[in-house]
Write an enzyme that holds these catalytic residues in place. Structure first.
Site, PDB file in Angstrom:
ATOM      1  N   HIS A 173      37.918  30.102  32.969  1.00 33.68           N
ATOM      2  CA  HIS A 173      38.550  28.918  33.551  1.00 33.68           C
ATOM      3  C   HIS A 173      39.218  29.244  34.886  1.00 33.68           C
ATOM      4  O   HIS A 173      40.045  28.498  35.373  1.00 33.68           O
ATOM      5  CB  HIS A 173      39.542  28.331  32.549  1.00 33.68           C
ATOM      6  CG  HIS A 173      38.863  27.936  31.280  1.00 33.68           C
ATOM      7  ND1 HIS A 173      38.496  26.640  30.990  1.00 33.68           N
ATOM      8  CD2 HIS A 173      38.406  28.692  30.247  1.00 33.68           C
ATOM      9  CE1 HIS A 173      37.873  26.609  29.824  1.00 33.68           C
ATOM     10  NE2 HIS A 173      37.800  27.832  29.357  1.00 33.68           N
ATOM     11  N   LYS A 180      50.709  56.678  50.892  1.00 38.27           N
ATOM     12  CA  LYS A 180      51.888  57.513  50.627  1.00 38.27           C
ATOM     13  C   LYS A 180      52.473  58.026  51.934  1.00 38.27           C
ATOM     14  O   LYS A 180      53.685  57.988  52.140  1.00 38.27           O
ATOM     15  CB  LYS A 180      51.511  58.713  49.748  1.00 38.27           C
ATOM     16  CG  LYS A 180      51.178  58.347  48.324  1.00 38.27           C
ATOM     17  CD  LYS A 180      50.949  59.596  47.499  1.00 38.27           C
ATOM     18  CE  LYS A 180      50.322  59.256  46.166  1.00 38.27           C
ATOM     19  NZ  LYS A 180      49.839  60.417  45.453  1.00 38.27           N
ATOM     20  N   GLU A 199      38.605  54.870  41.402  1.00 37.60           N
ATOM     21  CA  GLU A 199      39.040  56.114  42.058  1.00 37.60           C
ATOM     22  C   GLU A 199      37.925  57.155  42.098  1.00 37.60           C
ATOM     23  O   GLU A 199      37.892  58.000  42.980  1.00 37.60           O
ATOM     24  CB  GLU A 199      40.261  56.708  41.322  1.00 37.60           C
ATOM     25  CG  GLU A 199      41.573  56.186  41.866  1.00 37.60           C
ATOM     26  CD  GLU A 199      42.787  56.991  41.411  1.00 37.60           C
ATOM     27  OE1 GLU A 199      43.882  56.653  41.864  1.00 37.60           O
ATOM     28  OE2 GLU A 199      42.660  57.929  40.608  1.00 37.60           O
TER      29      GLU A 199
HETATM   30  O1  PA5 Z   1      43.883  59.630  38.539  1.00 40.89           O
HETATM   31  C1  PA5 Z   1      44.702  60.117  39.295  1.00 40.89           C
HETATM   32  O2  PA5 Z   1      44.642  61.290  39.653  1.00 40.89           O
HETATM   33  C2  PA5 Z   1      45.863  59.299  39.812  1.00 40.89           C
HETATM   34  O3  PA5 Z   1      45.765  57.973  39.447  1.00 40.89           O
HETATM   35  C3  PA5 Z   1      47.170  59.866  39.272  1.00 40.89           C
HETATM   36  O4  PA5 Z   1      47.107  59.881  37.879  1.00 40.89           O
HETATM   37  C4  PA5 Z   1      48.363  59.066  39.741  1.00 40.89           C
HETATM   38  O5  PA5 Z   1      48.404  59.024  41.131  1.00 40.89           O
HETATM   39  C5  PA5 Z   1      49.661  59.683  39.220  1.00 40.89           C
HETATM   40  O6  PA5 Z   1      49.762  61.015  39.604  1.00 40.89           O
HETATM   41  P1  PA5 Z   1      50.747  62.021  38.926  1.00 40.89           P
HETATM   42  O7  PA5 Z   1      50.359  62.183  37.518  1.00 40.89           O
HETATM   43  O8  PA5 Z   1      50.613  63.269  39.724  1.00 40.89           O
HETATM   44  O9  PA5 Z   1      52.131  61.419  39.052  1.00 40.89           O
END
Ligand code: PA5
Length: 448
Positions: free
Chosen positions: A310, A424, A289
């Site tokens: 494996h 989303k 990310e």
């Molecule tokens: O690292 C991030 O920002 C994302 O992976 C969020 O943690 C994830 O989308 C969950 O978001 P939230 O905590 O708003 O539910």
């Protein structure tokens, strides 16, 4: 002093010392941006000083809440996804017995996760199980609006209220969310749940040292003070260490960027310790990310060895040569188990008898590393003396800082994730959420 070591000796055949030296001033510049908050995404740098900012009162409060939850629960369901899920799971799994699900845990409730998928069977089976058990819920969402945990929490809240009554259910729910916004914040205030705040300037994937990670870890029975101390030790060490070769976070960031520029566009994090499987998942999210944007970034993959030798081992050895590997080596396991001598030796294993499993595992690791290097896969090693809370605290902070520096060297904002919005929007449109009418028509045409 820190216990973690980074070994880059085995990249010597792939990158020269001169190449690393050329990066010295670049690394310094990018480190400075992190500490001085002058780079992209600088409003999400709260994690940098976080370990040293956590005070005793706050820890005591978390531990008190954890102890209340532990007393009343056989199971604690931790609801969250992404950064609101993986950190807690990574640390709890790393510290727990591999068979904790089937063992009498004594004082510790068993931790189950929900809201990290939308599996109908998963949730139905969980609710069935909870009919028979005393349980509590920790619901975690920074935005308070993420669909997967919101659905799971709606189901669990309804189940809790039916099982314990609306008033008693309140004492079985802890919410961890944003200070001001989001549906979870509204719900927590309205219902009077015990709540903790995720600081505005700490993004999901950097939040394991906030209540997001700390509360579940404490509930699982582990020492959060030691976890924070380990992170603090790494924080202090990295900040004062200006020499690139002695600063593991800066050095790791530099080496992976040099390899990337040489066409090594996939990094595989490999662990030979089964308990670290979810730590690898946490790392994949942190790096994926943070760096995968603007049409660039190293693709973070993970393998659990020797298991995956494996399966994925074939590809790593002989597939497309765009891979490098970072191996987490744990020098000392908690237990001591030797291979027994067998008079008949029908399995032919007596040559190993008397040897510890960790020794055999280490030879597998050394042998694999050499084979992969021979197959043109550069190897780095992150070496840990053992696994405990302090070492894991170091490891978490090391990877976080390295990720920030690495993202800046790559030229991206390592603290945003604009790409996760695309699915989303489509999902909401396909579910006919009000406000998405135009997209609903367009997308339904495409899938009909
Ligand atoms: O690292 C991030 O920002 C994302 O992976 C969020 O943690 C994830 O989308 C969950 O978001 P939230 O905590 O708003 O539910």
């Amino acid at each position: 002093m820190i216990q973690l070591k980074l070994n880059i000796d085995k990249v010597a055949g792939f990158i020269s010392e001169q190449e690393i030296k050329l990066f010295q001033s670049e690394a310094k510049l990018q480190q400075k941006k992190v500490y001085q908050k002058s780079g992209a995404g600088n409003d999400f740098l709260g994690w940098v000083e976080l370990p040293s900012e956590i005070n005793e009162d706050f820890l005591n409060d978390l531990e008190q809440t954890a102890s209340l939850i532990r007393k009343q629960s056989q199971i604690v369901v931790v609801v969250g996804i992404g950064g609101s899920y993986l950190g807690a799971r990574a640390i709890i799994d790393a510290l727990n017995s591999n068979f904790s699900a089937l063992q009498d845990q004594g004082q510790s409730p068993f931790i189950i996760y929900a809201g990290q998928n939308i599996g109908e069977d998963y949730m139905a089976e969980l609710l069935d199980l909870l009919n028979e058990k005393e349980y509590s819920v920790i619901v975690i969402s920074k935005s308070g609006t993420t669909t997967e945990p919101a659905i799971a929490f709606r189901l669990l809240r309804e189940h809790l209220e039916r099982k314990y009554g609306e008033t008693n259910a309140v004492n079985r729910i802890v919410a961890i969310t944003d200070a001001q916004r989001g549906a979870l914040k509204t719900l927590a205030d309205e219902k009077g749940y015990k709540s903790y705040i995720i600081p505005d300037d700490v993004g999901g994937r950097y939040s394991v040292l906030t209540p997001v990670g700390l509360l579940p870890i404490a509930v699982a029975g582990f020492n959060i003070a030691d976890f924070i101390q380990g992170a603090r030790n790494m924080q202090v060490f990295l900040k004062q260490e200006n020499n690139l070769y002695a600063n593991p976070a800066a050095l790791y960031a530099v080496v992976r960027n040099i390899l990337y520029r040489k066409g090594k566009t996939t990094e595989i994090l490999a662990s030979y310790t089964p308990n670290l499987m979810y730590f690898v998942e946490w790392w994949k999210q942190l790096y994926g990310e943070s760096e995968g944007k603007d049409n660039k970034g190293i693709f973070p993959a993970g393998v659990n060895l020797t298991t995956d030798l494996h399966s994925m081992g074939q590809y790593i050895q002989q597939g497309l040569r765009n891979i490098f590997e970072t191996v987490i080596r744990v020098e000392n396991p908690k237990n001591n188990l030797k291979i027994p001598f067998d008079n008949d030796n029908l399995d032919g294993l007596n040559f190993m008898s008397g040897k510890r499993l960790s020794y055999v595992n280490k030879m597998a690791e050394e042998g694999t590393m050499l084979a992969h290097i021979d197959g043109q896969v550069p190897n780095l090693e992150v070496i840990l003396p053992h696994i405990d809370e302090k070492v894991l605290g170091e490891l978490v902070y090391f990877f976080e800082m390295a990720c920030a520096i690495s993202g800046y060297i790559l030229g991206v904002n390592p603290f945003d994730q604009p790409g996760v919005e695309a699915y989303k929007k489509n999902m909401f449109a396909l579910l006919e959420k009000p406000g998405f009418e135009e997209q609903t028509i367009a997308l339904k045409k495409r899938i009909s």
